[in-house]
Structure formats: C-alpha cells, structure tokens
Design an enzyme around this catalytic site. Structure first.
Site, PDB file in Angstrom:
ATOM      1  N   PHE A  23       0.871  -1.181   0.000  1.00 27.20           N
ATOM      2  CA  PHE A  23       0.000   0.000   0.000  1.00 27.20           C
ATOM      3  C   PHE A  23       0.908   1.231   0.000  1.00 27.20           C
ATOM      4  CE2 PHE A  23      -2.957   2.963   2.167  1.00 27.20           C
ATOM      5  CZ  PHE A  23      -4.192   2.601   1.652  1.00 27.20           C
ATOM      6  N   ALA A  24       1.030   1.895  -1.163  1.00 26.42           N
ATOM      7  CA  ALA A  24       2.035   2.959  -1.299  1.00 26.42           C
ATOM      8  C   ALA A  24       1.367   4.327  -1.341  1.00 26.42           C
ATOM      9  CB  ALA A  24       2.874   2.714  -2.542  1.00 26.42           C
ATOM     10  N   GLU A  75       4.601   9.501   1.926  1.00 30.06           N
ATOM     11  CA  GLU A  75       5.877   9.981   1.377  1.00 30.06           C
ATOM     12  C   GLU A  75       6.632  10.689   2.491  1.00 30.06           C
ATOM     13  OE1 GLU A  75       5.171  12.365  -2.112  1.00 30.06           O
ATOM     14  OE2 GLU A  75       4.002  10.753  -3.079  1.00 30.06           O
ATOM     15  N   TRP A  87       7.866   4.371   4.107  1.00 31.46           N
ATOM     16  CA  TRP A  87       7.166   3.562   5.126  1.00 31.46           C
ATOM     17  C   TRP A  87       6.275   2.498   4.501  1.00 31.46           C
ATOM     18  CZ3 TRP A  87      10.181   5.295   8.484  1.00 31.46           C
ATOM     19  CH2 TRP A  87      10.328   6.641   8.779  1.00 31.46           C
ATOM     20  N   ARG A  94       5.439 -17.355  39.883  1.00 25.13           N
ATOM     21  CA  ARG A  94       6.556 -16.654  40.523  1.00 25.13           C
ATOM     22  C   ARG A  94       6.230 -16.364  41.993  1.00 25.13           C
ATOM     23  NH1 ARG A  94      11.863 -14.962  40.670  1.00 25.13           N
ATOM     24  NH2 ARG A  94      12.038 -12.782  41.303  1.00 25.13           N
ATOM     25  N   LEU A 132       6.857  -8.859  35.180  1.00 23.16           N
ATOM     26  CA  LEU A 132       7.991  -9.789  35.115  1.00 23.16           C
ATOM     27  C   LEU A 132       9.262  -9.180  35.708  1.00 23.16           C
ATOM     28  CD1 LEU A 132       6.120 -11.320  32.968  1.00 23.16           C
ATOM     29  CD2 LEU A 132       8.279 -12.140  32.046  1.00 23.16           C
ATOM     30  N   GLY A 161      12.786  -7.592  36.175  1.00 20.28           N
ATOM     31  CA  GLY A 161      14.012  -7.658  35.368  1.00 20.28           C
ATOM     32  C   GLY A 161      13.920  -8.690  34.249  1.00 20.28           C
ATOM     33  N   GLU A 219      -0.970   3.429   9.778  1.00 24.90           N
ATOM     34  CA  GLU A 219      -2.380   3.540   9.355  1.00 24.90           C
ATOM     35  C   GLU A 219      -3.108   4.667  10.085  1.00 24.90           C
ATOM     36  OE1 GLU A 219      -4.462   0.121   8.119  1.00 24.90           O
ATOM     37  OE2 GLU A 219      -2.642  -0.879   7.447  1.00 24.90           O
ATOM     38  N   THR A 249      -1.768   7.980  12.882  1.00 24.37           N
ATOM     39  CA  THR A 249      -1.323   8.111  14.276  1.00 24.37           C
ATOM     40  C   THR A 249      -2.535   8.262  15.211  1.00 24.37           C
ATOM     41  OG1 THR A 249      -1.255  10.492  14.043  1.00 24.37           O
ATOM     42  CG2 THR A 249       0.804   9.311  13.564  1.00 24.37           C
TER      43      THR A 249
END
Ligand code: CAA
Length: 383
Positions: free
Chosen positions: A123-124, A127, A156, A268, A338, A340, A363, A365
């Site tokens: 999909f171009a 620019e 992109w 954990r 989690l 570290g 698509e 921002t």
C-alpha cells in the site's frame, strides 16, 4: 444483540489460532532477531485462505466477512505481529482492488493476492513529506499515449521489498491537496521501481518497511484504479478497513503479553507466595483484562458495521485509537509484572512491547484518529 460467533467466524478464528500456534509462534523471536521476512509462513497463510478473508469467493477469497477478519488478525498477532501486519496490508489491498477495480482488474489481480502468487500486496500512499497529510504527496503520474509514467518516491511501505503488487497514489493534475490524486496498480517488478533498504526499526522487524523509488515507471491505462482524480477517497476508505485490522492486531499483542504475565504471576513466588496474590499485581491484571475486553468490543463493533455496509469511519478510528493505546499499556504492565526478566530477550514481553508501539503510528497516528473522531463529533452537533 448477539455476542455468539457464527460457524464461519468460529472456523476462521480456529484456523488462524492453530496456524499461529503451529507456524508463527515458534518462529517469531527468530524473525525478529534476524529481521527475516516470513515468506514461507505467508504462503501457508494464503493456502489457508488468510490472504483473502473478506474477499468474495469468485475472486479467490474465503468470503468470511469483516468480523471473521478481525478475529483472525487478533489470533495471528498473539503469535507474531510482523507476519500479521504484512497479512493485514495484503488483505487491505485485495479488498481495495475488489471494491474499486473493474472486472478485468479484479480477475487479473485479486486471485493472485489471495493465492499468494503476489506473495503479498503493498500500500504505497505515504511519502517523506506526506505522512499524516497524504494530500501533500509529490509523486506524479503523467499521461502518455500508452498509459501513464510514474515518478516520485514513497516511504514507510510495509513489505516494500517483497510485495508483488502495489496500490500507488500519485498526482495526475495540478489540482491542490487531495483533489488531483489518482490511484494505480503497479506490479512489484515494474521496470524503474526499486525498493530501498529496510528501515532499522524498534519492532515488527520481520516486516520490511522500505522506501519505494519510482523512476519513469510505465503502466498501461488499465492500471488506473477507480476514477481519475478520485483516488484520495479510495485511500481513506481502504484505511477505514485497515484501521479495524490494526486495532485487532494491537489487541492480539496486548492479549499475548497479558496472558504471559498472568501465568508468570501465578508461578513466581516472592515473600513466600505467588506474586499474583498481591493486590498490586491483581490490579494490573484487572485493568488490562478490562481494557482489552473493551478494545475487543470496539474492534468487533467497527468490523460488524463494515460487514453490514453501514458507515464505520468514526468507529474504526475509535477502535484503533483505543486498542493500540490500551494494548501498549497492557504490554508495559506485563513487563513490569515480570520485573528484570521482562526486560531481557529471554522472555517475549520486550518484543511485544516493541512490536505494539507502532500500532499507535501506522495507518494513522493516534492524533489523526482523534482528529477523525473529533471532526465527526463536531459534524454531529451541526457546526
Ligand atoms: N471515507 C471516504 N471518503 C473520505 C474519508 C473516508 N473515511 N475521509 C475523507 N474522505 C474524502 C472526503 O470526503 C473528501 O472527498 P472530496 O474530494 O469528494 O471532497 C476527500 O476524501 C478529502 O477529505 P478531507 O478533506 O477530510 O482530507 P484531509 O486532507 O483533511 O485528510 C485525514 C483527512 C483523515 C487527516 C487523512 O489525511 C488521514 O487519514 N491521514 C492519515 C494518513 C494515514 O493513515 N496514513 C497511513 C499510511 S498507510 C500505512 O500505514 C499502511 C502500512 O503500511 C502499515
């Protein structure tokens, strides 16, 4: 109101889930490390019908609808966001050619997109100087006796190195802004078309994002998609559907991160008990579960509206805005859970966090989604 999936939706979701677990998940970390395009996985996706999920059967698609598409994308993204974005853009291209192509263009291109003969579609639009404002594009298509000659550069472009067919937007007149823009179908191997080196990116590294250089690229009259100088609305309509896909993708990554962290927290132990028994962690789990459920509902509502042929521009932007931002937060919380370990590449959470970040950018921002929603709210109140 019906929350149950129909048989087709269930089938596509299960197909995507099994493919994701069997093929995508085991390869995702390596693709990311080696920046490798998942060509074989995409060929398998094509065989399963996942490159034409919402495309009519007469053009080689599986005609399962936009809701099934959203469900499938979420399943795939739980395993590998890089493969999923290439697949999403390709589905978007197949849909846009189906929607705006004449019968020759549909027969020529849509089946090749669905079957994987084109590998994927690209999909171009964007620019260097025309990202959020694609109406500022400088790429030109000049009329000749034989057709058109395209000159300019795009940036992109997802799958820029590998796509067998690009939908390309170019100026065909001096009319200002969005007005003088037309849309063309250009084969990936067209003489004069070259892809740049893939960008070094934070995430989704198995999906090559490149510049495209058009240097005297000649295409015939049959390459024009839709009406002359009515190309801009085609891009906008394609992006409405694309944004439902990205919302679904972001959701998948957020779910993967949350599921991993929730499991980890039950195993954990610290202070002699599983960390999931601490309220601090339960609140993280509760917030992510709630926000991702809301994101899922927004994505499915936008997909459902699209499927019913009703307007869904605002809803697509809401889904993308909310799902991408909440999924990013869910990945960030998961990493915190989690500690570290989450910050190392020994666990997939740091990849999820890197992969999900771009869903707030490509698509459109988050700022553009707010602009689309805000304009529509203002319109509703009559100003
Ligand atoms: N559906 C149909 N038509 C639409 C539309 C929609 N959703 N939105 C706009 N249009 C039409 C308008 O009706 C208007 O038509 P007329 O010519 O008949 O008047 C025309 O398009 C121009 O509309 P606007 O005046 O509203 O255009 P604008 O310049 O103000 O821009 C914008 C609007 C929403 C900001 C738009 O430029 C936009 O979406 N920008 C973001 C671009 C973007 O998302 N880029 C992503 C690149 S692709 C990508 O990332 C893919 C990938 O590889 C991952």
């Amino acid at each position: 109101m019906e929350f149950e999936l129909n048989e087709t939706q269930e089938m596509i979701r299960n197909t995507a889930r099994q493919f994701a677990e069997r093929t995508l998940a085991p390869a995702a970390a390596e693709l990311d490390r080696e920046h490798r395009f998942p060509r074989a996985a995409l060929a398998e996706a094509a065989e399963l019908g996942l490159l034409g999920i919402n495309v009519p059967a007469e053009y080689g698609g599986v005609e399962a609808g936009a809701v099934a598409y959203s469900l499938a994308v979420t399943e795939l993204a739980r395993a590998c966001a890089a493969t999923t974005v290439a697949l999403c853009v390709s589905n978007m291209v197949a849909e846009v050619v189906t929607a705006f192509g004449n019968s020759d263009q549909r027969s020529e291109h849509v089946e090749k997109l669905c079957s994987g003969d084109y590998v994927v579609g690209g999909f171009a639009l964007s620019e260097a100087g025309a990202g959020s404002d694609p109406g500022g594009m400088a790429t030109r298509a000049r009329k000749t006796d034989k057709g058109w000659v395209i000159d300019g550069s795009k940036l992109w472009i997802t799958s820029g190195t590998d796509a067998g067919l690009f939908v390309v937007w170019a100026r065909t007149s001096d009319a200002p802004g969005t007005k003088g823009v037309s849309c063309f179908l250009v084969p990936g191997d067209a003489p004069g078309l070259t892809a740049g080196k893939p960008e070094e990116k934070l995430g989704q590294r198995g999906s090559p994002t490149t510049a495209l250089e058009f240097s005297g690229v000649e295409v015939g009259d049959e390459a024009l998609l839709g009406e002359l100088e009515r190309g801009f609305p085609i891009a906008m309509m394609a992006l409405d559907g694309g944004r439902v896909g990205i919302a679904s993708l972001a959701l998948g990554v957020g779910l993967a991160a949350s599921e991993f962290a929730n499991r980890y927290a039950t195993e954990r132990k610290q202070f002699g008990r599983p960390i999931a028994s601490f309220q601090a962690l339960q609140w993280y789990m509760a917030d992510s579960a709630t926000e991702l459920s809301a994101a899922r509902l927004l994505a499915l509502r936008a997909a459902w509206l699209k499927e019913q042929g009703k307007p869904f521009t605002r809803e697509a932007s809401m889904a993308k805005l909310f799902a991408s931002e909440r999924a990013f937060t869910a990945c960030n919380r998961a990493l915190q859970m989690l500690g570290g370990y989450g910050y190392t590449a020994d666990f997939p959470i740091e990849r999820y966090l890197r992969d999900v970040r771009v869903t707030m950018i490509y698509e459109g921002t988050s700022e553009i989604q707010r602009l689309v929603i805000g304009r529509d709210v203002v319109r509703q109140f009559g100003s």
